[in-house]
Design a protein around this motif. Structure first.
Motif, PDB file in Angstrom:
ATOM      1  N   GLY B 208      -2.866  -9.082 -10.652  1.00 15.46           N
ATOM      2  CA  GLY B 208      -3.290  -8.964 -12.049  1.00 15.46           C
ATOM      3  C   GLY B 208      -4.757  -9.328 -12.183  1.00 15.46           C
ATOM      4  N   ARG B 209      -5.160  -9.501 -13.441  1.00 15.81           N
ATOM      5  CA  ARG B 209      -6.556  -9.805 -13.747  1.00 15.81           C
ATOM      6  C   ARG B 209      -7.130 -10.945 -12.910  1.00 15.81           C
ATOM      7  NH1 ARG B 209      -7.941  -7.806 -19.156  1.00 15.81           N
ATOM      8  NH2 ARG B 209      -5.852  -8.067 -19.961  1.00 15.81           N
ATOM      9  N   GLY B 210      -6.247 -11.916 -12.554  1.00 13.87           N
ATOM     10  CA  GLY B 210      -6.705 -13.086 -11.815  1.00 13.87           C
ATOM     11  C   GLY B 210      -7.271 -12.768 -10.439  1.00 13.87           C
ATOM     12  N   ILE B 211      -7.075 -11.552  -9.973  1.00  9.30           N
ATOM     13  CA  ILE B 211      -7.589 -11.182  -8.653  1.00  9.30           C
ATOM     14  C   ILE B 211      -9.111 -10.972  -8.729  1.00  9.30           C
ATOM     15  CG2 ILE B 211      -7.304  -8.656  -8.767  1.00  9.30           C
ATOM     16  CD1 ILE B 211      -6.159 -10.733  -5.772  1.00  9.30           C
ATOM     17  N   GLN B 212      -9.618 -10.810  -9.919  1.00 11.82           N
ATOM     18  CA  GLN B 212     -11.063 -10.839 -10.244  1.00 11.82           C
ATOM     19  C   GLN B 212     -11.908  -9.660  -9.771  1.00 11.82           C
ATOM     20  OE1 GLN B 212     -12.729 -14.668  -9.232  1.00 11.82           O
ATOM     21  NE2 GLN B 212     -11.276 -15.728 -10.547  1.00 11.82           N
ATOM     22  N   SER B 213     -11.668  -9.162  -8.578  1.00 13.18           N
ATOM     23  CA  SER B 213     -12.505  -8.023  -8.150  1.00 13.18           C
ATOM     24  C   SER B 213     -11.705  -7.103  -7.234  1.00 13.18           C
ATOM     25  CB  SER B 213     -13.761  -8.505  -7.432  1.00 13.18           C
ATOM     26  OG  SER B 213     -13.428  -8.881  -6.110  1.00 13.18           O
ATOM     27  N   GLU B 214     -12.185  -5.891  -7.140  1.00 14.56           N
ATOM     28  CA  GLU B 214     -11.523  -4.878  -6.326  1.00 14.56           C
ATOM     29  C   GLU B 214     -11.462  -5.320  -4.859  1.00 14.56           C
ATOM     30  OE1 GLU B 214     -13.247  -1.012  -6.893  1.00 14.56           O
ATOM     31  OE2 GLU B 214     -11.707  -0.009  -5.694  1.00 14.56           O
ATOM     32  N   GLU B 215     -12.527  -5.961  -4.402  1.00 18.17           N
ATOM     33  CA  GLU B 215     -12.594  -6.387  -3.000  1.00 18.17           C
ATOM     34  C   GLU B 215     -11.465  -7.369  -2.675  1.00 18.17           C
ATOM     35  OE1 GLU B 215     -15.586  -6.653  -5.022  1.00 18.17           O
ATOM     36  OE2 GLU B 215     -15.652  -4.529  -4.470  1.00 18.17           O
ATOM     37  N   ASN B 216     -11.129  -8.217  -3.675  1.00 20.88           N
ATOM     38  CA  ASN B 216     -10.128  -9.259  -3.422  1.00 20.88           C
ATOM     39  C   ASN B 216      -8.717  -8.713  -3.218  1.00 20.88           C
ATOM     40  OD1 ASN B 216     -12.066 -11.222  -3.593  1.00 20.88           O
ATOM     41  ND2 ASN B 216     -11.728 -11.635  -5.764  1.00 20.88           N
ATOM     42  N   ILE B 217      -8.512  -7.448  -3.565  1.00 14.61           N
ATOM     43  CA  ILE B 217      -7.176  -6.862  -3.393  1.00 14.61           C
ATOM     44  C   ILE B 217      -6.790  -6.844  -1.907  1.00 14.61           C
ATOM     45  CG2 ILE B 217      -5.801  -4.731  -3.705  1.00 14.61           C
ATOM     46  CD1 ILE B 217      -7.334  -4.278  -6.299  1.00 14.61           C
ATOM     47  N   GLU B 218      -7.812  -6.834  -1.057  1.00 16.26           N
ATOM     48  CA  GLU B 218      -7.588  -6.879   0.387  1.00 16.26           C
ATOM     49  C   GLU B 218      -6.722  -8.074   0.781  1.00 16.26           C
ATOM     50  OE1 GLU B 218     -10.975  -6.945   3.322  1.00 16.26           O
ATOM     51  OE2 GLU B 218     -11.458  -5.164   2.122  1.00 16.26           O
ATOM     52  N   MET B 219      -6.943  -9.182   0.079  1.00 12.54           N
ATOM     53  CA  MET B 219      -6.184 -10.403   0.350  1.00 12.54           C
ATOM     54  C   MET B 219      -4.692 -10.175   0.076  1.00 12.54           C
ATOM     55  SD  MET B 219      -7.323 -14.009  -1.221  1.00 12.54           S
ATOM     56  CE  MET B 219      -6.450 -13.781  -2.722  1.00 12.54           C
ATOM     57  N   ALA B 220      -4.407  -9.448  -1.004  1.00 16.87           N
ATOM     58  CA  ALA B 220      -3.012  -9.128  -1.340  1.00 16.87           C
ATOM     59  C   ALA B 220      -2.439  -8.154  -0.320  1.00 16.87           C
ATOM     60  CB  ALA B 220      -2.938  -8.543  -2.744  1.00 16.87           C
ATOM     61  N   GLU B 221      -3.278  -7.213   0.128  1.00 19.62           N
ATOM     62  CA  GLU B 221      -2.858  -6.243   1.151  1.00 19.62           C
ATOM     63  C   GLU B 221      -2.445  -6.973   2.428  1.00 19.62           C
ATOM     64  OE1 GLU B 221      -2.411  -3.059   1.123  1.00 19.62           O
ATOM     65  OE2 GLU B 221      -3.621  -2.202  -0.496  1.00 19.62           O
ATOM     66  N   ALA B 222      -3.230  -7.977   2.790  1.00 20.24           N
ATOM     67  CA  ALA B 222      -2.953  -8.726   4.024  1.00 20.24           C
ATOM     68  C   ALA B 222      -1.593  -9.421   3.924  1.00 20.24           C
ATOM     69  CB  ALA B 222      -4.066  -9.741   4.282  1.00 20.24           C
ATOM     70  N   LEU B 223      -1.327 -10.018   2.749  1.00 25.63           N
ATOM     71  CA  LEU B 223      -0.049 -10.701   2.544  1.00 25.63           C
ATOM     72  C   LEU B 223       1.098  -9.687   2.557  1.00 25.63           C
ATOM     73  CD1 LEU B 223       1.681 -13.170   1.828  1.00 25.63           C
ATOM     74  CD2 LEU B 223       1.029 -12.857  -0.566  1.00 25.63           C
ATOM     75  N   ALA B 224       0.902  -8.576   1.871  1.00 29.53           N
ATOM     76  CA  ALA B 224       1.942  -7.550   1.803  1.00 29.53           C
ATOM     77  C   ALA B 224       2.258  -7.016   3.201  1.00 29.53           C
ATOM     78  CB  ALA B 224       1.506  -6.409   0.890  1.00 29.53           C
ATOM     79  N   GLN B 225       1.219  -6.840   3.971  1.00 30.28           N
ATOM     80  CA  GLN B 225       1.387  -6.298   5.317  1.00 30.28           C
ATOM     81  C   GLN B 225       2.237  -7.238   6.176  1.00 30.28           C
ATOM     82  OE1 GLN B 225      -2.350  -5.467   7.213  1.00 30.28           O
ATOM     83  NE2 GLN B 225      -1.602  -3.509   7.957  1.00 30.28           N
ATOM     84  N   LYS B 226       1.963  -8.531   6.063  1.00 27.26           N
ATOM     85  CA  LYS B 226       2.736  -9.536   6.806  1.00 27.26           C
ATOM     86  C   LYS B 226       4.216  -9.457   6.464  1.00 27.26           C
ATOM     87  CE  LYS B 226       0.708 -12.395   9.737  1.00 27.26           C
ATOM     88  NZ  LYS B 226      -0.017 -13.619   9.415  1.00 27.26           N
ATOM     89  N   LEU B 227       4.501  -9.126   5.206  1.00 23.91           N
ATOM     90  CA  LEU B 227       5.883  -9.130   4.723  1.00 23.91           C
ATOM     91  C   LEU B 227       6.513  -7.738   4.757  1.00 23.91           C
ATOM     92  CD1 LEU B 227       5.272 -11.450   1.641  1.00 23.91           C
ATOM     93  CD2 LEU B 227       6.625 -12.033   3.652  1.00 23.91           C
ATOM     94  N   GLY B 228       5.783  -6.784   5.261  1.00 30.89           N
ATOM     95  CA  GLY B 228       6.293  -5.411   5.286  1.00 30.89           C
ATOM     96  C   GLY B 228       6.451  -4.841   3.882  1.00 30.89           C
ATOM     97  N   GLY B 229       5.622  -5.298   2.992  1.00 27.91           N
ATOM     98  CA  GLY B 229       5.728  -4.866   1.594  1.00 27.91           C
ATOM     99  C   GLY B 229       4.558  -4.014   1.144  1.00 27.91           C
ATOM    100  N   VAL B 230       4.496  -3.783  -0.143  1.00 25.64           N
ATOM    101  CA  VAL B 230       3.424  -2.965  -0.701  1.00 25.64           C
ATOM    102  C   VAL B 230       2.718  -3.715  -1.824  1.00 25.64           C
ATOM    103  CG1 VAL B 230       4.637  -0.814  -0.184  1.00 25.64           C
ATOM    104  CG2 VAL B 230       4.907  -1.857  -2.436  1.00 25.64           C
TER     105      VAL B 230
END
Lengths: 250, 316
Positions: B208-230
């Motif tokens: 959500g908004r708290g992610i602050q910038s487009e670049e920071n979405i990478e951090m969520a991608e990394a977590l999702a990848q670890k969990l086999g998620g999206v």
């Protein structure tokens, strides 16, 4: 085509909201306000439309907290006229709609772009009520307006990502959900220049002879249904506990 | 009490919320009360057979009602109600309902209440509870008079209570003034298939908004990848074009029910909650301890997500 964009200031939800002693309103003394985010999108869509097809963008706002700044910001972004509506206007959607209709009725306009909703619209959406007072059709949850033949083509969003294309012969009111692009940002210096170079017009709200049709009996904070089990500690500790929970659930 | 429900449908399917409203209407009408469903369409009369929870269905057929044309539908519902009030009218606070509730209410000069989570009618006195300020404040309102149009949020009443066997009586009405409209329905456009189908994922990391910038979405991608998620998102992220529409969870996006939903920097506006509240396990990380998301999450962390998420990804 000329587009009127009503903009409204709403409490900034990032701040803690407190209920006033009366129990019927927010404690507004320390409240921080910001432009209704959907109105910001409405302004953006209006500016995009103007850039593509010409015409004027007229931003209007009912007098209130930080309204001058919001109007000057709209001017800095590209609004051709900015109008402050003065006079007694009760704080509900019906009264706002009536005041807006009184003023817009005196302007040379074709379309109104307004935020589809605001977080405080207890008695309905101002845009839809406004359309009725102006005697024109409305479409809510709009994400794009393009000129098409003698009229406009409007994209309305439904749930599940499904959208509809509708053709409209203005005059009409569109409740904007999101502009076709992210609302533009203007630096403070440009807003300051707008404050010096823009005439902030004032128009009277006229006779506002409507009510919300209901009274607030009380405001209250949502009762906690137990909610989440909160996990505390250092980032490392929290991460370790979360990892454990996640592993147990998958 | 007489309670009307506006039946919402699209592509030949009644909305889930219509059944929620019918169940609520049944309870409000009480013994001796009447529940009347208002159904519009063009060749949609058959849908009345699914509205068994109503005592009666008022059906109006017109070419302009084949799809949702706000101008046509406002005129239709207004005419269906004319001469039949007083009563309570329940509408879903959906894309269709947003045009109908305030439009019909103003046309009939009947009080409108939006964002409703509950309605009470004791001795004819109508009281409505609304969820305002992004879910942070509730307002209880007393309606002036004996009629109201109430736009109810999705999911606030059980749909099962509104599903009943048996075809109610159908009263067909004819409409006026729908032939020359300024609004013409052109076409319905289905969503483009995205790169991933988030409704099929077992694990969703939503930003959500708290992610602050487009670049920071990478951090969520990394977590999702670890969990086999999206990775999915709330509306502001999609409006900002940081993620495609196919990743949007919520009222105007998709409804998801994964095994695990991790909400990062999502405050939990009602529109978002509507799309994810049925997830099996919800973990929310948001620096605001008062964020409404914590009401719906099973586990919450009121810390800076930029500290917790990388540490969590590391641990998995």
């Amino acid at each position: 085509m000329n587009i009127v964009v009503p903009i409204k200031q709403v409490p900034d939800l990032v701040e803690e909201l407190e209920i006033a002693a009366s129990g019927k309103d927010l404690d507004r003394e320390w409240l921080k306000y910001k432009i209704n985010e959907f109105d910001d999108h409405a302004l953006e869509e209006a500016l995009c439309f103007k850039e593509a097809h010409g015409g004027q963008v007229i931003a209007v706002a009912i007098d209130g907290e930080d309204v001058d700044k919001a109007l000057y910001t709209a001017a800095a972004k590209g609004a051709d006229r900015v109008i402050k509506i003065t006079g007694e206007v009760a704080d509900n959607s019906h009264a706002h709609a009536r005041a807006l209709a009184n003023v817009i009725g005196q302007l040379d306009w074709n379309m109104v772009f307004i935020g589809v909703q605001a977080v405080d619209e207890r008695d309905g959406q101002t845009g839809v009520i406004l359309a009725h007072y102006l005697g024109v059709p409305h479409i809510s949850v709009v994400t794009e307006v393009q000129q098409s033949g003698g009229g406009v083509e409007v994209v309305k969003e439904f749930g599940g990502g499904i959208v509809a294309k509708l053709e409209v012969q203005p005059p009409a009111v569109f409740g904007i959900q999101a502009a076709r692009q992210t609302p533009r940002y203007v630096p403070v210096a440009k807003v300051r220049r707008a404050m010096r170079g823009t005439e902030l017009e004032e128009m009277d709200a006229g006779s506002v002879d409507v009510t919300a049709g209901s009274e607030v009996v009380r405001l209250f904070k949502p009762e906690s249904k137990g909610g989440a089990e909160m996990i505390e500690g250092s980032p490392e500790e929290v991460a370790a506990k979360l990892a454990e929970i996640i592993k147990s659930k998958l | 009490m007489k309670v009307f429900v506006v039946a919402e449908h699209m592509k030949g399917q009644l909305a889930e919320t219509t059944f929620e409203l019918l169940g609520k209407a049944r309870a409000l009408a009480g013994d001796g009360g009447e529940v009347i469903a208002l159904l519009g369409g063009h060749g949609h009369k058959d849908l009345a057979a699914q509205l068994g929870a109503a005592d009666k269905v008022i059906y109006a057929d017109h070419p302009a009602l084949e799809q949702f044309n706000p101008q046509a539908w406002c005129k239709a519902v207004t005419q269906m109600l004319q001469g039949r009030l007083p009563g309570l009218v329940l509408v879903s606070y959906s894309s269709q309902g947003m045009d109908l509730a305030s439009g019909v209410g103003t046309a009939l000069d009947v009080p409108v209440l939006a964002y409703a989570t509950d309605v009470q009618a004791d001795g004819g006195r109508i009281t409505v509870t609304s969820q305002l300020y992004g879910g942070k404040i509730m307002a209880e309102s007393a309606v002036n008079g004996d009629s109201a149009i109430v736009a109810m949020l999705a999911g606030v009443a059980p749909a099962d209570a509104g599903r009943a066997e048996g075809s109610p009586a159908v009263e067909e009405v004819s409409l006026e003034g729908l032939d020359a409209l300024q609004v013409t329905f052109k076409e319905l456009v289905e969503p483009e298939g995205g790169d991933v189908d988030i409704t099929k994922a077992d694990v969703i990391v939503s930003v959500g908004r708290g992610i602050q910038s487009e670049e920071n979405i990478e951090m969520a991608e990394a977590l999702a990848q670890k969990l086999g998620g999206v990775v999915a998102a709330s509306r502001p992220i999609v409006d900002a074009k940081w993620l495609p529409k196919s990743r949007q969870v919520g009222k105007s996006g998709l409804k998801v029910k994964p095994k695990l939903y991790i909400a990062l920097g999502i405050s939990g506006a009602p529109e978002h909650i509507e799309g994810m509240k049925d997830s099996e396990t919800i973990i929310a990380i948001n620096s605001d301890p008062k964020a409404p998301i914590f009401e719906y999450a099973h586990y919450g962390v009121a810390e800076d997500l930029f500290d917790v998420v990388p540490a969590l990804t590391e641990k998995l």
